[in-house]
Design a protein around this motif. Structure first.
Motif, mmCIF file in Angstrom:
data_model
loop_
_atom_site.group_PDB
_atom_site.id
_atom_site.type_symbol
_atom_site.label_atom_id
_atom_site.label_comp_id
_atom_site.label_asym_id
_atom_site.label_seq_id
_atom_site.Cartn_x
_atom_site.Cartn_y
_atom_site.Cartn_z
ATOM 1 N N ARG A 1 99.753 46.934 59.459
ATOM 2 C CA ARG A 1 99.639 46.682 58.038
ATOM 3 C C ARG A 1 98.912 47.828 57.363
ATOM 4 N N VAL A 2 99.350 48.138 56.165
ATOM 5 C CA VAL A 2 98.809 49.292 55.438
ATOM 6 C C VAL A 2 97.319 49.127 55.158
ATOM 7 N N SER A 3 96.919 47.959 54.692
ATOM 8 C CA SER A 3 95.505 47.770 54.340
ATOM 9 C C SER A 3 94.598 47.945 55.557
ATOM 10 N N GLU A 4 95.050 47.540 56.722
ATOM 11 C CA GLU A 4 94.267 47.717 57.950
ATOM 12 C C GLU A 4 94.153 49.199 58.289
ATOM 13 N N LEU A 5 95.237 49.930 58.134
ATOM 14 C CA LEU A 5 95.246 51.361 58.410
ATOM 15 C C LEU A 5 94.303 52.106 57.475
ATOM 16 N N LEU A 6 94.305 51.720 56.215
ATOM 17 C CA LEU A 6 93.485 52.405 55.218
ATOM 18 C C LEU A 6 92.002 52.115 55.375
ATOM 19 N N SER A 7 91.661 51.068 56.095
ATOM 20 C CA SER A 7 90.250 50.710 56.262
ATOM 21 C C SER A 7 89.604 51.354 57.496
ATOM 22 N N ILE A 8 90.340 52.192 58.231
ATOM 23 C CA ILE A 8 89.793 52.836 59.430
ATOM 24 C C ILE A 8 88.684 53.801 59.038
ATOM 25 N N LYS A 9 87.527 53.618 59.663
ATOM 26 C CA LYS A 9 86.397 54.524 59.444
ATOM 27 C C LYS A 9 86.364 55.555 60.567
ATOM 28 N N LEU A 10 85.916 56.753 60.229
ATOM 29 C CA LEU A 10 85.851 57.828 61.222
ATOM 30 C C LEU A 10 84.939 57.451 62.387
ATOM 31 N N LYS A 11 83.882 56.680 62.116
ATOM 32 C CA LYS A 11 82.963 56.283 63.192
ATOM 33 C C LYS A 11 83.639 55.356 64.202
ATOM 34 N N ASP A 12 84.769 54.745 63.815
ATOM 35 C CA ASP A 12 85.511 53.859 64.708
ATOM 36 C C ASP A 12 86.605 54.592 65.479
ATOM 37 N N CYS A 13 86.644 55.922 65.362
ATOM 38 C CA CYS A 13 87.644 56.740 66.045
ATOM 39 C C CYS A 13 86.992 57.444 67.228
ATOM 40 N N LEU A 14 87.595 57.293 68.380
ATOM 41 C CA LEU A 14 87.100 57.915 69.605
ATOM 42 C C LEU A 14 88.025 59.064 69.977
ATOM 43 N N SER A 15 87.487 60.270 70.020
ATOM 44 C CA SER A 15 88.280 61.444 70.352
ATOM 45 C C SER A 15 88.312 61.632 71.866
ATOM 46 N N LEU A 16 89.502 61.587 72.427
ATOM 47 C CA LEU A 16 89.706 61.812 73.855
ATOM 48 C C LEU A 16 90.437 63.139 74.037
ATOM 49 N N ASN A 17 90.732 63.527 75.260
ATOM 50 C CA ASN A 17 91.367 64.824 75.527
ATOM 51 C C ASN A 17 92.712 64.996 74.836
ATOM 52 N N THR A 18 93.551 63.983 74.910
ATOM 53 C CA THR A 18 94.922 64.131 74.415
ATOM 54 C C THR A 18 95.196 63.394 73.114
ATOM 55 N N ILE A 33 93.686 48.634 69.102
ATOM 56 C CA ILE A 33 93.434 50.062 69.256
ATOM 57 C C ILE A 33 94.697 50.809 68.845
ATOM 58 N N LEU A 34 94.546 51.710 67.891
ATOM 59 C CA LEU A 34 95.639 52.529 67.402
ATOM 60 C C LEU A 34 95.507 53.907 68.048
ATOM 61 N N ILE A 35 96.590 54.400 68.638
ATOM 62 C CA ILE A 35 96.598 55.712 69.288
ATOM 63 C C ILE A 35 97.172 56.727 68.303
ATOM 64 N N ILE A 36 96.418 57.808 68.043
ATOM 65 C CA ILE A 36 96.850 58.862 67.127
ATOM 66 C C ILE A 36 96.800 60.182 67.897
ATOM 67 N N SER A 37 97.887 60.932 67.844
ATOM 68 C CA SER A 37 97.894 62.223 68.539
ATOM 69 C C SER A 37 96.880 63.166 67.896
ATOM 70 N N LYS A 38 96.376 64.112 68.681
ATOM 71 C CA LYS A 38 95.428 65.106 68.157
ATOM 72 C C LYS A 38 96.060 65.885 67.003
ATOM 73 N N GLU A 39 97.335 66.226 67.152
ATOM 74 C CA GLU A 39 98.040 66.982 66.120
ATOM 75 C C GLU A 39 98.098 66.202 64.807
ATOM 76 N N LEU A 40 98.478 64.929 64.879
ATOM 77 C CA LEU A 40 98.538 64.100 63.675
ATOM 78 C C LEU A 40 97.152 63.906 63.074
ATOM 79 N N SER A 41 96.162 63.724 63.914
ATOM 80 C CA SER A 41 94.791 63.567 63.438
ATOM 81 C C SER A 41 94.335 64.789 62.640
#
Length: 78
Positions: A1-18, A33-41
């Motif tokens: 859902r769009v509203s859920e996506l828009l509410s993502i805070k950077l502190k809730d994002c975990l940067s992994l290798n890939t 848990i939403l998976i976002i590629s490094k490139e898209l991020s």
């Protein structure tokens, strides 16, 4: 859902290798848990330059609105 996506805070994002893992709180408080590629991020950060939210309005510092997403998709679709 769009509203859920828009509410993502950077502190809730975990940067992994890939990829980035972002915690999304959905309907009924269910956590996903939403998976976002490094490139898209990198593209998202370049476009929105958020300091608190992943998709942040540069002028207000608040997340962008569902209405803005809707209007943008309509315009691009035409």
């Amino acid at each position: 859902r769009v509203s859920e996506l828009l509410s993502i805070k950077l502190k809730d994002c975990l940067s992994l290798n890939t990829h980035i893992e972002a915690k999304v709180i959905g309907k009924g408080g269910k956590e996903t848990i939403l998976i976002i590629s490094k490139e898209l991020s990198k593209e998202i950060q370049k476009e929105f330059k958020g300091k608190i939210y992943l998709f942040e309005n540069g002028r207000t510092g608040k997340p962008i609105t569902r209405q803005l997403v809707h209007r943008t998709l309509q315009r691009v679709g035409k």
